[in-house]
Design a protein around this motif. Structure first.
Motif, PDB file in Angstrom:
ATOM      1  N   LYS A  12      -0.018  43.337  22.920  1.00 46.10           N
ATOM      2  CA  LYS A  12       1.393  42.859  22.864  1.00 46.10           C
ATOM      3  C   LYS A  12       1.308  41.665  23.841  1.00 46.10           C
ATOM      4  O   LYS A  12       2.139  40.592  23.676  1.00 46.10           O
ATOM      5  CB  LYS A  12       2.498  43.820  22.944  1.00 46.10           C
ATOM      6  CG  LYS A  12       3.789  43.426  22.965  1.00 46.10           C
ATOM      7  CD  LYS A  12       4.102  43.020  21.088  1.00 46.10           C
ATOM      8  CE  LYS A  12       5.626  42.901  20.955  1.00 46.10           C
ATOM      9  NZ  LYS A  12       6.346  41.952  21.943  1.00 46.10           N
ATOM     10  N   HIS A  13       0.840  41.740  24.952  1.00 47.16           N
ATOM     11  CA  HIS A  13       1.034  40.687  26.059  1.00 47.16           C
ATOM     12  C   HIS A  13       0.107  39.470  25.542  1.00 47.16           C
ATOM     13  O   HIS A  13       0.908  38.463  25.722  1.00 47.16           O
ATOM     14  CB  HIS A  13       0.067  41.339  27.193  1.00 47.16           C
ATOM     15  CG  HIS A  13      -0.247  40.423  28.477  1.00 47.16           C
ATOM     16  ND1 HIS A  13       0.956  39.932  29.045  1.00 47.16           N
ATOM     17  CD2 HIS A  13      -1.036  39.892  28.794  1.00 47.16           C
ATOM     18  CE1 HIS A  13       0.605  39.096  30.049  1.00 47.16           C
ATOM     19  NE2 HIS A  13      -0.714  38.891  29.878  1.00 47.16           N
TER      20      HIS A  13
ATOM     21  N   ASP B 174       2.327  37.852  22.823  1.00 49.73           N
ATOM     22  CA  ASP B 174       3.618  37.263  23.397  1.00 49.73           C
ATOM     23  C   ASP B 174       3.263  35.965  24.152  1.00 49.73           C
ATOM     24  O   ASP B 174       4.042  35.076  23.777  1.00 49.73           O
ATOM     25  CB  ASP B 174       4.473  38.091  24.373  1.00 49.73           C
ATOM     26  CG  ASP B 174       4.985  39.571  23.684  1.00 49.73           C
ATOM     27  OD1 ASP B 174       5.230  39.360  22.331  1.00 49.73           O
ATOM     28  OD2 ASP B 174       5.309  40.209  24.058  1.00 49.73           O
TER      29      ASP B 174
ATOM     30  N   SER C 176       8.129  34.832  16.125  1.00 53.16           N
ATOM     31  CA  SER C 176       6.959  35.778  16.462  1.00 53.16           C
ATOM     32  C   SER C 176       7.022  36.895  16.045  1.00 53.16           C
ATOM     33  O   SER C 176       5.902  37.435  15.552  1.00 53.16           O
ATOM     34  CB  SER C 176       7.189  35.930  18.208  1.00 53.16           C
ATOM     35  OG  SER C 176       6.231  37.035  18.646  1.00 53.16           O
TER      36      SER C 176
END
Length: 437
Positions: free
Chosen positions: A243-244, A247, A420
């Motif tokens: 997820k990091h 993003d 996103s």
């Protein structure tokens, strides 16, 4: 002692994207796989690879045959790994059609180790193989839970950040590689911040990075756990590291910091030629690609700095099937080909960075500099990166997950202006379909 390494394009990538010219055989070992004597009392060892793998091109087979007059080596190559690997699995299942030595790309090694170990020689027990000569994380990738080492690493893909000094200067950013590295040292978010600084004064028609997908791949390559956990369960949906990476990469796209390019396409190649982006996450093998596509006009304009965190992209292994007719001699050859001295030669001649850490102190690696990149000390930069890469959990469908995250999900955010969330949902749907979940 100063050595200059002119890096060539290396073909050992997951999808065979950089594969060179090769002849498709009847299988991974070609039609002559499992051949016996090589004539005149010699033993023929067959090697099956994908693409322009580099061992033959670097002259290592010829050197081995000069040292062992009773051995003849014959290689067959299938151009793309996505054609090569399914055939390899089929032949391992049937126990026929195999070469004495087979190459395996890093994104496939987990499946090979987990499902085919009983069909492969334990190379960790082969004479001349020194476990301590290899990077621990590379050795672990081809070692089963019961301690059987089925593959020996040929190369890896430690990453740096390649950047255009001329574009940095015009945008008011430092150009010295040490100062550039400090811009983002230790944190991928700092890389994003540097991009925003660049954009504020960027030369017209230029972007900070080539693509959001390239950024995402670099960040996930710096994580110990990505798409699978230690139990072999798919966890990319809930893994904070993924997820990091998603993003930050999506922020590059939504902030307008990318060239909105897809890697390994003609448009991407043209971006190098025209100097339309200032940075790219680059493993050691990519330096030759940049030189080829950037041409003479790019010489001394490009340089290399360390990435925010040590990260890996690429690499391969050699395995020896138990069904092979010459498995004892094949294991000896595999051990010699992956020994530190030969890995250093492969790096010097082909740009494949050694997976044997013992090679890093050899002059061909330690003193390596790259003239095209302003004399950058690439041996030092990539050795340091390689030693910092974590032991990464690799699952059987890593490549499927990575490709769909990039080409289905992030590409929509980068090129089509999707949000996103929309990009993520599209990627998850494609991955679920591919994994039948």
């Amino acid at each position: 002692m100063r050595r200059t390494v002119i890096l060539a394009v290396v073909a050992a990538l997951g999808a065979g994207l950089l594969a060179g010219c090769a002849e498709d055989g009847e299988g991974p070992g070609g039609s002559s796989a499992n051949g016996g004597g090589g004539g005149k009392g010699r033993t023929t060892i067959t090697v099956g690879v994908f693409g322009a793998f580099g061992l033959k091109e670097a002259g290592l087979y010829d050197e081995y045959m000069r040292l062992h007059r009773d051995i003849e080596i014959k290689q067959t190559s299938i151009e793309r790994n996505e054609n090569y690997y399914p055939q390899l699995l089929t032949h391992l299942g049937s126990g026929s059609g195999l070469a004495d030595i087979q190459a395996v790309e890093v994104n496939n090694i987990a499946e090979i180790t987990a499902t085919q170990a009983d069909k492969l020689v334990d190379l960790g027990r082969t004479e001349g193989v020194d476990k301590d000569a290899f990077l621990p994380w590379k050795w672990a990738q081809a070692t089963s839970k019961d301690g059987k080492t089925v593959g020996l690493g040929t190369d890896i893909g430690p990453q740096g950040i390649c950047y255009r000094k001329d574009l940095f200067a015009k945008a008011g950013l430092p150009t010295d590689r040490e100062a550039v590295g400090k811009l983002w040292a230790g944190d991928w978010n700092k890389y994003l911040a540097a991009g925003k600084q660049f954009k504020a004064k960027a030369p017209k028609g230029t972007a900070f990075v080539d693509s959001a997908s390239g950024v995402m791949a670099a960040i996930t390559g710096s994580s110990a756990k990505r798409f699978y956990d230690g139990n072999g369960e798919v966890v990319y949906k809930t893994n904070p590291a993924v997820k990091h990476a998603w993003d930050i990469a999506a922020a590059f796209a939504t902030e307008g910091l990318t060239g909105r390019l897809q890697q390994f396409t003609p448009a991407w190649d043209q971006g190098y030629a025209n100097g339309t982006f200032a940075t790219v996450s680059c493993p050691a093998w990519m330096l030759g690609y940049i030189q080829d596509k950037g041409g003479a006009a790019g010489k001394d304009k490009w340089d290399v700095a360390p990435a925010p965190k040590p990260s890996n992209w690429g690499g391969s292994f050699l395995i020896v099937p138990e069904a092979g007719r010459n498995k004892t001699e094949a294991a000896k050859l595999a051990a010699w080909l992956t020994a530190p001295e030969q890995q250093a030669k492969l790096f010097e001649k082909r740009g494949s960075f050694p997976s044997a850490k013992a090679a890093y102190s050899l002059p061909a690696v330690a003193d390596a500099k790259h003239d095209y990149f302003g004399g950058a000390p690439i041996g030092e930069i990539f050795s340091r990166a390689a030693e910092g890469i974590p032991v990464t959990v690799i699952g059987p469908k890593d490549l499927v997950i990575a490709q769909n995250l990039a080409d289905v999900g992030m590409l929509q955010v980068d090129q089509k202006g999707r949000s996103s969330k929309e990009g993520w949902d599209a990627a998850v749907k494609a991955i679920d379909n591919a994994l039948d979940q």
